[in-house]
Motif scaffolding. Structure first.
Motif, PDB file in Angstrom:
ATOM      1  N   PRO A   6     -18.442  -1.756   4.308  1.00  0.00           N
ATOM      2  CA  PRO A   6     -17.339  -2.339   3.532  1.00  0.00           C
ATOM      3  C   PRO A   6     -15.969  -1.956   4.090  1.00  0.00           C
ATOM      4  CG  PRO A   6     -18.997  -1.388   2.082  1.00  0.00           C
ATOM      5  CD  PRO A   6     -19.358  -0.966   3.469  1.00  0.00           C
ATOM      6  N   PHE A   7     -14.935  -2.725   3.692  1.00  0.00           N
ATOM      7  CA  PHE A   7     -13.571  -2.385   4.061  1.00  0.00           C
ATOM      8  C   PHE A   7     -13.235  -1.001   3.513  1.00  0.00           C
ATOM      9  CE2 PHE A   7     -13.401  -7.117   3.738  1.00  0.00           C
ATOM     10  CZ  PHE A   7     -13.076  -7.389   5.063  1.00  0.00           C
ATOM     11  N   GLN A   8     -12.527  -0.198   4.298  1.00  0.00           N
ATOM     12  CA  GLN A   8     -12.220   1.174   3.913  1.00  0.00           C
ATOM     13  C   GLN A   8     -10.876   1.236   3.193  1.00  0.00           C
ATOM     14  OE1 GLN A   8     -12.882   4.256   6.840  1.00  0.00           O
ATOM     15  NE2 GLN A   8     -14.294   2.962   7.994  1.00  0.00           N
ATOM     16  N   GLY A   9     -10.904   1.571   1.904  1.00  0.00           N
ATOM     17  CA  GLY A   9      -9.674   1.731   1.147  1.00  0.00           C
ATOM     18  C   GLY A   9      -9.345   0.518   0.299  1.00  0.00           C
ATOM     19  N   THR A  51      -5.299   4.755   7.296  1.00  0.00           N
ATOM     20  CA  THR A  51      -5.025   3.323   7.373  1.00  0.00           C
ATOM     21  C   THR A  51      -6.012   2.654   8.307  1.00  0.00           C
ATOM     22  OG1 THR A  51      -2.663   3.643   6.954  1.00  0.00           O
ATOM     23  CG2 THR A  51      -3.308   1.588   8.009  1.00  0.00           C
ATOM     24  N   SER A  52      -6.579   1.545   7.853  1.00  0.00           N
ATOM     25  CA  SER A  52      -7.521   0.776   8.663  1.00  0.00           C
ATOM     26  C   SER A  52      -7.065  -0.674   8.706  1.00  0.00           C
ATOM     27  CB  SER A  52      -8.935   0.849   8.081  1.00  0.00           C
ATOM     28  OG  SER A  52      -9.378   2.196   7.970  1.00  0.00           O
ATOM     29  N   ALA A  53      -7.131  -1.278   9.897  1.00  0.00           N
ATOM     30  CA  ALA A  53      -6.712  -2.663  10.088  1.00  0.00           C
ATOM     31  C   ALA A  53      -7.921  -3.514  10.468  1.00  0.00           C
ATOM     32  CB  ALA A  53      -5.639  -2.763  11.161  1.00  0.00           C
ATOM     33  N   ALA A  89      -1.678   8.400   8.916  1.00  0.00           N
ATOM     34  CA  ALA A  89      -0.569   7.552   8.459  1.00  0.00           C
ATOM     35  C   ALA A  89      -0.982   6.732   7.251  1.00  0.00           C
ATOM     36  CB  ALA A  89      -0.110   6.624   9.581  1.00  0.00           C
ATOM     37  N   VAL A  90       0.039   6.364   6.442  1.00  0.00           N
ATOM     38  CA  VAL A  90      -0.153   5.480   5.293  1.00  0.00           C
ATOM     39  C   VAL A  90       0.841   4.324   5.403  1.00  0.00           C
ATOM     40  CG1 VAL A  90      -1.035   7.259   3.762  1.00  0.00           C
ATOM     41  CG2 VAL A  90       1.424   6.861   3.880  1.00  0.00           C
TER      42      VAL A  90
END
Length: 264
Positions: free
Chosen positions: A174-177, A195-197, A212-213
């Motif tokens: 799944p997407f993280q966050g 942060t994940s893109a 980073a956020v």
């Protein structure tokens, strides 16, 4: 809120409009017919109108508050329509012909002249789990409902022009966050792991930064701005995460975490 012709300010239950060119007053409109304690919580300017978000009977928009989006004429301030709105939702796109409103459980395009529904799509209880970019709305779908406690298992992409819908699944886990921003085909998620893109086209992971956020985005240059653990503000390319701008952080921001960037 500011547009090419009009600047609008909401205070209490009154909207004040000024010329964006000269600053001269254009009109003043009071919003009657709402329960005591209602307050304006958002104002947005579109090519043909001004939309005003009102939390009914609540000082601030909360999970249990009921909200409405009021459409005013940009030229005269006349009240044209009123639509149900989701907390942190309301009007998210507008043209001279139509206005798109994120409501409780749906996103709907209304005809400005008549209020007729042009198209409508289900979103679930979207609340803060949505972002818009490039003429599309992106809604996070979690494991235990649209905004359940579980991880985000999909993104629902809805065209703000015609309502066409597409489901984006992550490639693998799944997407993280939590969905934070979408810019130029890249969806940004943030959480305890940083942060994940992800690609908003394929759902594949593009890059990660654990130090980073997200803070903001420059939609003109196409840059995400992140705050690093060292207190620096960095601008990164959406697709690669490569740093293209850097601003040294103030000492007080690194110690308290209270400072940040509102927008670029």
């Amino acid at each position: 809120a500011a547009g090419q012709a009009v600047v609008a300010v909401g205070f209490g239950m009154i909207v004040y409009a000024y010329s964006a060119r000269t600053g001269d007053p254009l009109w003043v409109t009071g919003l009657a017919g709402f329960p005591a304690g209602s307050r304006i919580v958002s104002v947005r300017v579109w090519p043909a109108g001004v939309t005003v978000g009102v939390a009914r009977g609540q000082l601030l928009a909360g999970a249990g508050s009921k909200q409405r989006t009021v459409l005013l004429s940009a030229r005269k301030g006349h009240r044209l329509r009123s639509y149900p709105a989701a907390p942190f939702g309301g009007a998210i796109a507008g043209t001279r012909q139509s206005t798109v409103v994120l409501g409780p459980g749906t996103v709907t395009s209304y005809q400005n002249a008549t209020g007729k529904v042009i198209w409508s799509r289900a979103t679930g209880q979207a609340s803060e789990g949505w972002r818009s970019d490039g003429g599309h709305l992106y809604v996070a779908v979690a494991a235990h409902g649209p905004l359940g406690a579980g991880p985000v298992t999909a993104l629902r992409e809805i065209s703000l022009r015609g309502g066409a819908e597409r489901i984006i699944h992550p490639a693998g886990s799944p997407f993280q966050g939590r969905l934070t921003a979408v810019l130029r085909g890249v969806a940004l998620f943030s959480g305890p792991s940083g942060t994940s893109a992800y690609s908003s086209i394929t759902g594949s992971l593009l890059w990660q930064r654990r130090d980073a956020v997200p803070e903001s985005a420059d939609v003109i240059r196409g840059v995400f701005y992140l705050t690093t653990s060292s207190g620096n503000l960095v601008g990164v390319q959406p697709s690669s995460g490569r740093v293209v701008a850097r601003v040294p952080g103030a000492e007080e921001s690194t110690s308290s975490g209270a400072s940040g960037v509102y927008g670029v």
